[in-house]
Design an enzyme around this catalytic site. Sequence first.
Site, PDB file in Angstrom:
ATOM      1  N   LYS A  65      14.330   3.043   8.537  1.00 53.05           N
ATOM      2  CA  LYS A  65      13.796   2.984   7.170  1.00 53.05           C
ATOM      3  C   LYS A  65      14.290   1.679   6.542  1.00 53.05           C
ATOM      4  O   LYS A  65      15.435   1.278   6.760  1.00 53.05           O
ATOM      5  CB  LYS A  65      14.303   4.177   6.355  1.00 53.05           C
ATOM      6  CG  LYS A  65      13.950   4.118   4.860  1.00 53.05           C
ATOM      7  CD  LYS A  65      12.454   4.200   4.608  1.00 53.05           C
ATOM      8  CE  LYS A  65      12.112   3.929   3.116  1.00 53.05           C
ATOM      9  NZ  LYS A  65      10.642   3.890   2.907  1.00 53.05           N
ATOM     10  N   ASN A  69       1.239   7.328   0.114  1.00 52.12           N
ATOM     11  CA  ASN A  69       2.657   7.511  -0.195  1.00 52.12           C
ATOM     12  C   ASN A  69       3.096   6.601  -1.326  1.00 52.12           C
ATOM     13  O   ASN A  69       2.578   5.496  -1.493  1.00 52.12           O
ATOM     14  CB  ASN A  69       3.521   7.267   1.050  1.00 52.12           C
ATOM     15  CG  ASN A  69       3.936   5.811   1.203  1.00 52.12           C
ATOM     16  OD1 ASN A  69       4.927   5.367   0.612  1.00 52.12           O
ATOM     17  ND2 ASN A  69       3.175   5.055   1.987  1.00 52.12           N
ATOM     18  N   GLY A 101       8.990   5.034  -2.762  1.00 52.52           N
ATOM     19  CA  GLY A 101       9.902   4.308  -3.643  1.00 52.52           C
ATOM     20  C   GLY A 101      11.219   3.935  -2.985  1.00 52.52           C
ATOM     21  O   GLY A 101      12.259   3.874  -3.646  1.00 52.52           O
ATOM     22  N   LEU A 102      11.160   3.719  -1.669  1.00 55.60           N
ATOM     23  CA  LEU A 102      12.299   3.152  -0.942  1.00 55.60           C
ATOM     24  C   LEU A 102      13.545   4.052  -0.908  1.00 55.60           C
ATOM     25  O   LEU A 102      14.662   3.595  -1.089  1.00 55.60           O
ATOM     26  CB  LEU A 102      12.630   1.795  -1.583  1.00 55.60           C
ATOM     27  CG  LEU A 102      13.212   0.630  -0.811  1.00 55.60           C
ATOM     28  CD1 LEU A 102      12.703   0.549   0.611  1.00 55.60           C
ATOM     29  CD2 LEU A 102      12.914  -0.646  -1.561  1.00 55.60           C
ATOM     30  N   CYS A 114       6.729  -3.906   0.264  1.00 58.36           N
ATOM     31  CA  CYS A 114       6.743  -2.541  -0.280  1.00 58.36           C
ATOM     32  C   CYS A 114       5.886  -2.467  -1.529  1.00 58.36           C
ATOM     33  O   CYS A 114       6.114  -3.202  -2.480  1.00 58.36           O
ATOM     34  CB  CYS A 114       8.144  -2.058  -0.616  1.00 58.36           C
ATOM     35  SG  CYS A 114       8.060  -0.417  -1.379  1.00 58.36           S
ATOM     36  N   ASN A 126       1.664  -3.543   6.463  1.00 56.45           N
ATOM     37  CA  ASN A 126       2.203  -2.433   5.682  1.00 56.45           C
ATOM     38  C   ASN A 126       1.016  -1.586   5.188  1.00 56.45           C
ATOM     39  O   ASN A 126      -0.138  -1.893   5.494  1.00 56.45           O
ATOM     40  CB  ASN A 126       3.019  -2.996   4.503  1.00 56.45           C
ATOM     41  CG  ASN A 126       4.131  -2.045   4.050  1.00 56.45           C
ATOM     42  OD1 ASN A 126       3.918  -0.846   3.935  1.00 56.45           O
ATOM     43  ND2 ASN A 126       5.299  -2.599   3.798  1.00 56.45           N
ATOM     44  N   GLY A 164      -1.010   0.031  11.869  1.00 51.90           N
ATOM     45  CA  GLY A 164      -2.038   0.446  10.915  1.00 51.90           C
ATOM     46  C   GLY A 164      -3.157   1.244  11.544  1.00 51.90           C
ATOM     47  O   GLY A 164      -3.980   0.707  12.280  1.00 51.90           O
ATOM     48  N   THR A 172       1.372   7.074  10.062  1.00 47.15           N
ATOM     49  CA  THR A 172       0.804   8.344   9.615  1.00 47.15           C
ATOM     50  C   THR A 172       0.614   9.346  10.752  1.00 47.15           C
ATOM     51  O   THR A 172       0.850  10.545  10.584  1.00 47.15           O
ATOM     52  CB  THR A 172      -0.537   8.092   8.890  1.00 47.15           C
ATOM     53  OG1 THR A 172      -0.288   7.284   7.733  1.00 47.15           O
ATOM     54  CG2 THR A 172      -1.187   9.390   8.458  1.00 47.15           C
TER      55      THR A 172
HETATM   56  O1  RRO Z   1       9.380   3.485   0.459  1.00 50.65           O
HETATM   57  C1  RRO Z   1       8.169   3.231   0.211  1.00 50.65           C
HETATM   58  O2  RRO Z   1       7.587   3.666  -0.793  1.00 50.65           O
HETATM   59  C2  RRO Z   1       7.371   2.365   1.093  1.00 50.65           C
HETATM   60  C3  RRO Z   1       7.816   1.133   1.572  1.00 50.65           C
HETATM   61 BR1  RRO Z   1       9.542   0.486   1.278  1.00 50.65          BR
HETATM   62  C4  RRO Z   1       6.914   0.320   2.311  1.00 50.65           C
HETATM   63  O3  RRO Z   1       7.225  -0.795   2.754  1.00 50.65           O
HETATM   64  N1  RRO Z   1       5.654   0.799   2.529  1.00 50.65           N
HETATM   65  C5  RRO Z   1       5.248   1.986   2.076  1.00 50.65           C
HETATM   66  O4  RRO Z   1       4.092   2.364   2.305  1.00 50.65           O
HETATM   67  N2  RRO Z   1       6.115   2.777   1.359  1.00 50.65           N
END
Ligand code: RRO
Length: 309
Positions: free
Chosen positions: A44, A68, A71-72, A127, A190, A246, A269
Amino acid sequence: IDLSATIGTETFQHPLINAAGVWDETATEMNAVLASAAGGLTTKSATLAPRAGNPKPRYFDTKLGSINSMGLPNQGLDYYLDFIANTTTDKPIDLSVTGTKMADQIAALQQIQASDFTGMCELNLSCPNVVGKPQIGYDLDATKEILDQVFDFYTKPLGVKLPPYFDLQQYDAMAQILNQYPLTYINAINSVGNGLVIDPDSERVVIKPKGGFGGIGGKYIKPVALANVRAFRQRLRPEIKIIGTGGVTTGTDVFELILCGADIVELGTVVMQEGLAAFARINQELTDLMAAKGYHKLTDFRGHLQEYQ
Ligand code: RRO
């Protein structure tokens, strides 16, 4: 059939690993990925300090993919460095790292540079879900500024995780910047940022953060991933490898990304929806497809996509 692939100093026995953010926040999850048929592990995206992430619900599956806005959420950089230092796996581990401001991203990479970690690291410039923060990868000046700062001190293998681009001039401009740095690889793409999934019955959005807007993954985004891998392979120095990410759900999808130039491929996914068994299934489908086509190794077809004639 030989499914091995290399990126920098790392050799993957199989070309499929998890996408950052999928089954990789805790040691339990990461050990499960390493115990599966995955060829390696991505962590992560880690920040300097642990983060709880956005309010739930923050992930939602649909028939064609997912949305999604996590939020990291992560356990903090020390946790992932400790995990890697203490694991006995012989599979490569890619340490994903980021920050909510540039100074934090630099500080995280300084800590990694000073540590005993010698593997490859992925700087996440894309992100889409931190409230109030734009994706660095959409800002050419900010991308140049962070890479200038990073390569002043960073000497270990480094890749960057990029957002999807949609215009050929964006690829030209971004590749021109990336080609100036000693990058080991790029990872495209991403999630497709700030999409919206809604429920017509309740007439509501399906995730809580950011009014329902979030990153789209899964089948929706495969053509965007193929385009980004192909466009960057046509523009980047050949020394810069490409991780293709992807919309993969089948061995044929993996084959297509490698045909566009991907060195290895990440599953996102599909692993959320099917679990870690997806790695063995898709590896087998890729093997069967290669056998049917008479291919023995990935280099027999990597980047060989033909134009229409
Ligand atoms: O944690 C997230 O919301 C998130 C990240 Br850091 C990212 O790089 N890509 C994503 O789809 N979610």
